[in-house]
Design a protein around this motif. Structure first.
Motif, short mmCIF file in Angstrom:
data_model
loop_
_atom_site.label_atom_id
_atom_site.label_comp_id
_atom_site.label_asym_id
_atom_site.label_seq_id
_atom_site.Cartn_x
_atom_site.Cartn_y
_atom_site.Cartn_z
N VAL A 155 0.83 -1.22 0.00
CA VAL A 155 0.00 0.00 0.00
C VAL A 155 0.86 1.25 0.00
N LEU A 156 1.86 1.31 0.86
CA LEU A 156 2.68 2.53 0.95
C LEU A 156 3.48 2.76 -0.32
N SER A 157 4.05 1.70 -0.90
CA SER A 157 4.81 1.87 -2.13
C SER A 157 3.91 2.28 -3.29
N LEU A 158 2.68 1.77 -3.31
CA LEU A 158 1.71 2.17 -4.34
C LEU A 158 1.33 3.64 -4.18
N LEU A 159 1.11 4.08 -2.96
CA LEU A 159 0.78 5.49 -2.71
C LEU A 159 1.94 6.40 -3.12
N LEU A 160 3.16 5.99 -2.81
CA LEU A 160 4.32 6.79 -3.20
C LEU A 160 4.46 6.86 -4.72
N MET B 6 2.05 6.59 -6.94
CA MET B 6 0.98 7.45 -7.46
C MET B 6 1.29 8.92 -7.18
N LEU B 7 1.89 9.19 -6.05
CA LEU B 7 2.27 10.57 -5.73
C LEU B 7 3.30 11.09 -6.72
N LEU B 8 4.28 10.25 -7.04
CA LEU B 8 5.30 10.65 -8.01
C LEU B 8 4.71 10.73 -9.42
N ASP B 9 3.71 9.90 -9.70
CA ASP B 9 3.08 9.91 -11.01
C ASP B 9 2.30 11.21 -11.27
N MET B 10 1.95 11.90 -10.19
CA MET B 10 1.23 13.17 -10.33
C MET B 10 2.14 14.33 -10.73
N GLY B 11 3.46 14.11 -10.70
CA GLY B 11 4.39 15.16 -11.09
C GLY B 11 4.55 16.24 -10.04
N ILE B 12 4.76 15.82 -8.77
CA ILE B 12 4.93 16.79 -7.69
C ILE B 12 6.27 17.50 -7.83
N PHE C 130 12.82 13.37 -4.40
CA PHE C 130 11.95 12.51 -3.61
C PHE C 130 12.19 11.04 -3.96
N ARG C 131 12.34 10.77 -5.23
CA ARG C 131 12.58 9.40 -5.68
C ARG C 131 13.95 8.91 -5.22
N THR C 132 14.94 9.79 -5.25
CA THR C 132 16.29 9.41 -4.83
C THR C 132 16.33 9.03 -3.36
N ILE C 133 15.55 9.75 -2.52
CA ILE C 133 15.52 9.46 -1.09
C ILE C 133 15.08 8.02 -0.83
N PHE C 134 14.09 7.55 -1.58
CA PHE C 134 13.58 6.20 -1.36
C PHE C 134 14.39 5.13 -2.07
N VAL D 245 9.39 1.76 -7.54
CA VAL D 245 9.83 1.77 -8.93
C VAL D 245 9.00 0.81 -9.78
N LEU D 246 8.70 -0.37 -9.23
CA LEU D 246 7.89 -1.34 -9.96
C LEU D 246 6.48 -0.79 -10.23
N PHE D 247 5.91 -0.14 -9.26
CA PHE D 247 4.57 0.44 -9.45
C PHE D 247 4.61 1.61 -10.42
N MET D 248 5.67 2.40 -10.40
CA MET D 248 5.78 3.51 -11.34
C MET D 248 5.85 2.99 -12.78
N ALA D 249 6.57 1.90 -12.98
CA ALA D 249 6.64 1.30 -14.32
C ALA D 249 5.27 0.78 -14.75
N ALA D 250 4.53 0.18 -13.81
CA ALA D 250 3.20 -0.33 -14.14
C ALA D 250 2.23 0.81 -14.44
N LEU D 251 2.31 1.90 -13.69
CA LEU D 251 1.44 3.05 -13.94
C LEU D 251 1.71 3.67 -15.30
N ALA D 252 2.98 3.66 -15.71
CA ALA D 252 3.33 4.24 -17.00
C ALA D 252 2.78 3.42 -18.17
#
Length: 287
Positions: A81-86, A88-94, A100-104, A167-174
């Motif tokens: 859940v937390l990785s999916l939320l992160l 999606m947050l990055l997918d919004m283009g904050i 932010f991505r580098t920190i994680f 990273v895996l979820f970001m690739a799936a969202l893309a």
């Protein structure tokens, strides 16, 4: 002739992999099954399922299994859940997306021993957290021997694994077709409807993979706990691999092998259930 030559070449290329799998996986597992059904590695008297019955009544094994199950039930959903939320947050283009991505992603590059040192500095009886609470007049706490130790291990687990899952979820969202989302917006769909009806269904394969990966990593948390507390940790952080490691140290191979087989069976059942759920969602996406 050419077909036979191609088969020979294919077999030659596969031979090293097959030999490796047989040597390091199949044969050791057969040996483990054999040890689980004998009374002693030296005498090797066949006892059938006696070792399994004895282990089920072993208090240390039951405690370690319960602790491992509870930790996995908490850690795996939290990691997904937390990785999916992160993601999606990055997918919004904050703003500051790359930082932010580098920190994680930084924990992926840090060795386990270094991570443990950081947690020791923070949660040791003379560590940073106790210094902070002592400064405000509170009594210091031996965190790893307290009721909060599970939360400490959980925070370590999440800090270590969220970045890769994200990273895996970001690739799936893309890979979600943008035209479907645009059509849903034109039809008046809100963000929640788009997430549930479109994104969540297309993310089912990624969720399945991340869940399995997190499940495996939750069993591997033994490394960090062992480095923090040794082979006999306090209370709720005595896990199944602690039990197995202690049996190995005592040269009790029959108990070790029996525990390993039971753990394998449980994991196969859990992964099988996840396969069924993912297959259901996958068919809906294909339709």
């Amino acid at each position: 002739m050419n077909r036979r030559t191609d088969r020979f070449k294919g077999a030659a290329f596969m031979a090293p992999s097959v030999a490796g799998v047989l040597t390091f996986f199949v044969i050791p597992f057969i040996v483990i099954i054999f040890y689980s059904m004998v009374d002693n590695p030296i005498r090797k008297n066949f006892v059938g399922l006696d070792n399994f019955i004895s282990l089920i009544h072993n208090k240390a094994f039951l405690e370690a299994s319960a602790n491992t199950l509870v930790f996995s039930l908490i850690a795996v959903p939290a990691a997904v859940v937390l990785s999916l939320l992160l993601a999606m947050l990055l997918d919004m283009g904050i703003p500051g997306k790359s930082r932010f991505r580098t920190i994680f992603l930084c924990p992926l590059m840090v060795p386990v021993a270094s991570v443990v040192i950081v947690w020791q500095v923070m949660f040791h009886s003379n560590g940073a957290f106790n210094e902070l609470i002592s400064a405000v007049g509170a009594d210091p706490t031996d965190w790893m021997n307290s009721r909060y130790n599970v939360l400490i291990i959980l925070s370590l687990f999440l800090w270590k694994n969220l970045g890769y899952n994200m990273v895996l979820f970001m690739a799936a969202l893309a890979n979600i077709p943008e035209e479907l989302i645009e059509v849903a917006r034109l039809e008046g769909g809100g963000w929640w409807m788009i997430f549930v009806k479109i994104k969540l269904r297309y993310l089912s394969s990624a969720i399945f993979f991340v869940a399995i990966l997190s499940l495996i990593n939750s069993f591997k948390i033994f490394r960090e706990v062992y480095l923090l507390t040794g082979g006999y940790p306090y209370g709720d952080i005595y896990y199944l691999q602690h039990f197995m490691n202690n049996q190995f140290g005592a040269l009790n191979y029959q108990k070790l092998s029996t525990a390993a087989i039971i753990m394998s069976i449980v994991m196969v059942i859990i992964i099988g259930i996840l396969f069924v759920v993912e297959n259901r969602f996958g068919k809906e996406v294909e339709e």
